[in-house]
Design a protein around this motif. Structure first.
Motif, short mmCIF file in Angstrom:
data_model
loop_
_atom_site.label_atom_id
_atom_site.label_comp_id
_atom_site.label_asym_id
_atom_site.label_seq_id
_atom_site.Cartn_x
_atom_site.Cartn_y
_atom_site.Cartn_z
N GLN A 77 -8.78 -1.63 6.28
CA GLN A 77 -9.14 -1.10 4.96
C GLN A 77 -9.25 -2.26 3.97
O GLN A 77 -8.25 -2.71 3.40
CB GLN A 77 -8.10 -0.08 4.49
N ASN A 109 -9.91 -3.52 -2.08
CA ASN A 109 -8.70 -3.85 -2.85
C ASN A 109 -7.58 -4.42 -2.00
O ASN A 109 -6.42 -4.38 -2.38
CB ASN A 109 -8.18 -2.62 -3.61
N TYR A 129 0.85 -1.18 0.00
CA TYR A 129 0.00 0.00 0.00
C TYR A 129 0.89 1.24 0.00
O TYR A 129 2.09 1.17 0.31
CB TYR A 129 -0.95 0.01 1.20
N ASN A 155 -3.65 3.63 0.32
CA ASN A 155 -4.32 2.95 -0.79
C ASN A 155 -3.61 1.63 -1.08
O ASN A 155 -2.39 1.60 -1.27
CB ASN A 155 -4.27 3.81 -2.06
N TRP A 156 -4.40 0.54 -1.14
CA TRP A 156 -3.83 -0.73 -1.56
C TRP A 156 -3.44 -0.63 -3.03
O TRP A 156 -4.19 -0.11 -3.84
CB TRP A 156 -4.84 -1.86 -1.36
#
Length: 199
Positions: free
Chosen positions: A184, A187, A147, A152-153
């Motif tokens: 999270q 993705n 990430y 964000n992945w």
């Protein structure tokens, strides 16, 4: 004194010293050597007289050390505050003799590392970092689903062992960020497994 002798001295005397590297940015690490293997050492890293995290450094990236008056003072402070008693790495590292075995154990224990690599591209030395879940470990390479710094992945990357500069874990940065990223799910590596990309 040779590097191999300094590794041994740091380990046997629980003595913090500085190790200089061939990293393009001149990165260096202060800490106590806790494990010495044929191709790597393990440091309990020390910053601001506090031990924070474990760093596995490939021996080939280490070019020298500093162990002078500044390190003597730092060690006096570490002993004065009692911080030196925290200069220990996890005992499971006792059974790891290769970087592959370190990655296999991180995967098995579901410990998400911070990994930095150094590689050549078009005649230039490049670096890259990956933080996330180790998803696969094979003979010549491993895969990590990482990430970015915005949470964000991204994707699953294939990395060769000979590209590894350092493997870091158990530090506050990765502990806190990983704990957040485990929540999270969009993705995340648990939800999807995209085609691996070679770096």
């Amino acid at each position: 004194m040779s590097l191999s002798q300094k590794y041994k001295e740091s380990k046997e005397q629980t003595w913090s010293m500085r190790f200089k590297t061939h990293h393009p940015d001149g990165n260096r690490f202060d800490g106590v050597v806790t494990h010495i293997q044929k191709n790597f050492i393990v440091l309990k890293e020390q910053t601001d007289f506090v031990f924070n995290g474990v760093v596995v450094l490939a021996k080939k990236v280490i070019k020298g050390y500093r162990d002078g008056k500044y390190e003597t003072c730092a060690n006096d402070i570490l002993r004065h505050t009692g911080a030196i008693k925290h200069a220990k790495s996890p005992r499971w590292l006792d059974t790891c003799t290769t970087l592959k075995e370190v990655l296999e154990t991180l995967q098995k224990k579901d410990i998400w590392p911070y990994i930095e690599i150094v590689y050549e591209l078009d005649g230039k030395t490049e670096t890259d970092v990956f933080v996330g879940k180790v998803t696969r470990v094979e003979k010549d390479a491993f895969w990590i689903y990482d990430y970015d710094a915005a949470g964000n992945w991204l994707r699953e990357w294939e990395i060769r062992y000979d590209e590894i500069f350092k493997i870091q874990f158990d530090d506050l940065y990765t502990k806190h960020f990983n704990a957040y990223m485990r929540t999270q799910t969009e993705n995340s590596p648990a939800d999807s497994q995209p085609e691996a990309v070679s770096k």
